[in-house]
Design an enzyme around this catalytic site. Structure first.
Site, mmCIF file in Angstrom:
data_model
loop_
_atom_site.group_PDB
_atom_site.id
_atom_site.type_symbol
_atom_site.label_atom_id
_atom_site.label_comp_id
_atom_site.label_asym_id
_atom_site.label_seq_id
_atom_site.Cartn_x
_atom_site.Cartn_y
_atom_site.Cartn_z
ATOM 1 N N CYS A 1 -6.283 -0.224 6.816
ATOM 2 C CA CYS A 1 -5.977 0.445 5.544
ATOM 3 C C CYS A 1 -7.079 1.456 5.185
ATOM 4 O O CYS A 1 -8.257 1.113 5.136
ATOM 5 C CB CYS A 1 -5.841 -0.602 4.437
ATOM 6 S SG CYS A 1 -5.454 0.104 2.819
ATOM 7 N N CYS B 1 0.845 -1.203 0.000
ATOM 8 C CA CYS B 1 0.000 0.000 0.000
ATOM 9 C C CYS B 1 0.878 1.250 0.000
ATOM 10 O O CYS B 1 1.993 1.244 0.525
ATOM 11 C CB CYS B 1 -0.896 -0.002 1.237
ATOM 12 S SG CYS B 1 -2.057 1.388 1.266
ATOM 13 N N HIS C 1 -2.076 -4.122 4.877
ATOM 14 C CA HIS C 1 -1.956 -3.746 6.290
ATOM 15 C C HIS C 1 -3.335 -3.544 6.887
ATOM 16 O O HIS C 1 -4.260 -3.118 6.206
ATOM 17 C CB HIS C 1 -1.085 -2.492 6.462
ATOM 18 C CG HIS C 1 -1.673 -1.236 5.889
ATOM 19 N ND1 HIS C 1 -2.242 -0.249 6.667
ATOM 20 C CD2 HIS C 1 -1.804 -0.812 4.610
ATOM 21 C CE1 HIS C 1 -2.672 0.741 5.885
ATOM 22 N NE2 HIS C 1 -2.428 0.425 4.632
ATOM 23 N N ASP D 1 0.441 3.781 1.706
ATOM 24 C CA ASP D 1 0.417 4.345 3.063
ATOM 25 C C ASP D 1 1.841 4.628 3.572
ATOM 26 O O ASP D 1 2.702 3.740 3.547
ATOM 27 C CB ASP D 1 -0.290 3.345 3.998
ATOM 28 C CG ASP D 1 -0.660 3.965 5.336
ATOM 29 O OD1 ASP D 1 0.237 4.519 6.004
ATOM 30 O OD2 ASP D 1 -1.854 3.898 5.703
ATOM 31 N N ARG E 1 3.002 4.784 6.348
ATOM 32 C CA ARG E 1 3.417 4.036 7.536
ATOM 33 C C ARG E 1 3.891 2.621 7.220
ATOM 34 O O ARG E 1 4.245 1.870 8.123
ATOM 35 C CB ARG E 1 2.251 3.990 8.535
ATOM 36 C CG ARG E 1 1.838 5.381 9.016
ATOM 37 C CD ARG E 1 0.490 5.335 9.696
ATOM 38 N NE ARG E 1 -0.583 4.951 8.754
ATOM 39 C CZ ARG E 1 -1.862 4.828 9.103
ATOM 40 N NH1 ARG E 1 -2.226 5.037 10.347
ATOM 41 N NH2 ARG E 1 -2.770 4.487 8.203
HETATM 42 CO CO CO Z 1 -3.453 1.168 3.037
#
Ligand code: CO
Length: 201
Positions: free
Chosen positions: A101, A42, A98, A44, A46
């Site tokens: 999400c 992803c 994750h 993302d 993080r």
């Molecule tokens: Co995500």
């Protein structure tokens, strides 16, 4: 707050540190890459691929998009897979989703989000394929987390069915596709145990 200049300063000290620890590292890496892993994760912030598995530059070929989706018509993702499998000959393709999400949550919240809703349709498809199982989970957070897992499983299946992976297996190339999921709360990855290593589906 970090400004772009801070980032450039960070970069200079990072490069200096690596060069001090491993003299010639960049010079050597500049001539070729031989990663054994393709990571599909992803976007993302993080969930940074190299960092969470503690690997230096040169070790992982990476593709990231919102909610780590592998779509049969996405030339970007398919090109990454083709290059990784046919040219780099990676030995492992890892789909790493994750929990928590945002893309998965947005696909479920019933609200309009603009253009991205077209992308999130793929997640809604995963929900539709698993409606019975997901609707049986009363807790909304648990339901979302289960969809995060099922989405990874679905994308593993999509990767296995690409012409590139089918051809590689047909030619006897060593290649395994894995499904993993990362937990933001503790930084740990769980193997969903859905690995596929040949045309044994
Ligand atoms: Co995500």
């Amino acid at each position: 707050m970090d400004t772009p200049n801070t980032l450039l300063e960070n970069n200079r000290s990072w490069a200096k540190r690596i060069e001090r620890e491993k003299p010639g590292f960049f010079e050597q890496l500049s001539t070729q890459q031989t990663p054994e892993y393709l990571w599909i994760g992803c976007s993302d912030s993080r969930v940074p691929a190299n960092e969470i598995v503690n690997l230096p530059p040169g070790e992982i070929f990476v593709h990231r998009n919102i909610a780590n989706v592998v779509v049969h018509t996405d030339l970007n993702c398919l090109s990454v897979i083709q290059y990784a499998v046919e040219v780099l000959k990676v030995k492992h393709i890892i789909v790493c989703g994750h929990y928590g999400c945002g893309g998965i949550k947005a696909a479920l919240d019933g609200q309009p989000h603009g253009l991205i809703d077209n992308w999130l349709r793929h997640i809604r498809d995963v929900y539709r394929f698993n409606t019975e199982q997901l609707d049986a989970i009363a807790d909304p957070k648990q339901r979302t987390d289960r969809l995060c897992e099922l989405n990874v499983v679905e994308q593993v299946d999509n990767i296995c069915n690409t012409t590139m992976v089918q051809n590689a297996w047909g030619a006897g190339q060593e290649l395994t596709v894995h499904g993993w999921i990362y937990r933001l709360e503790d930084g740990l990855i769980k193997d969903l145990n859905v690995s596929v290593h040949a045309q044994n589906k």
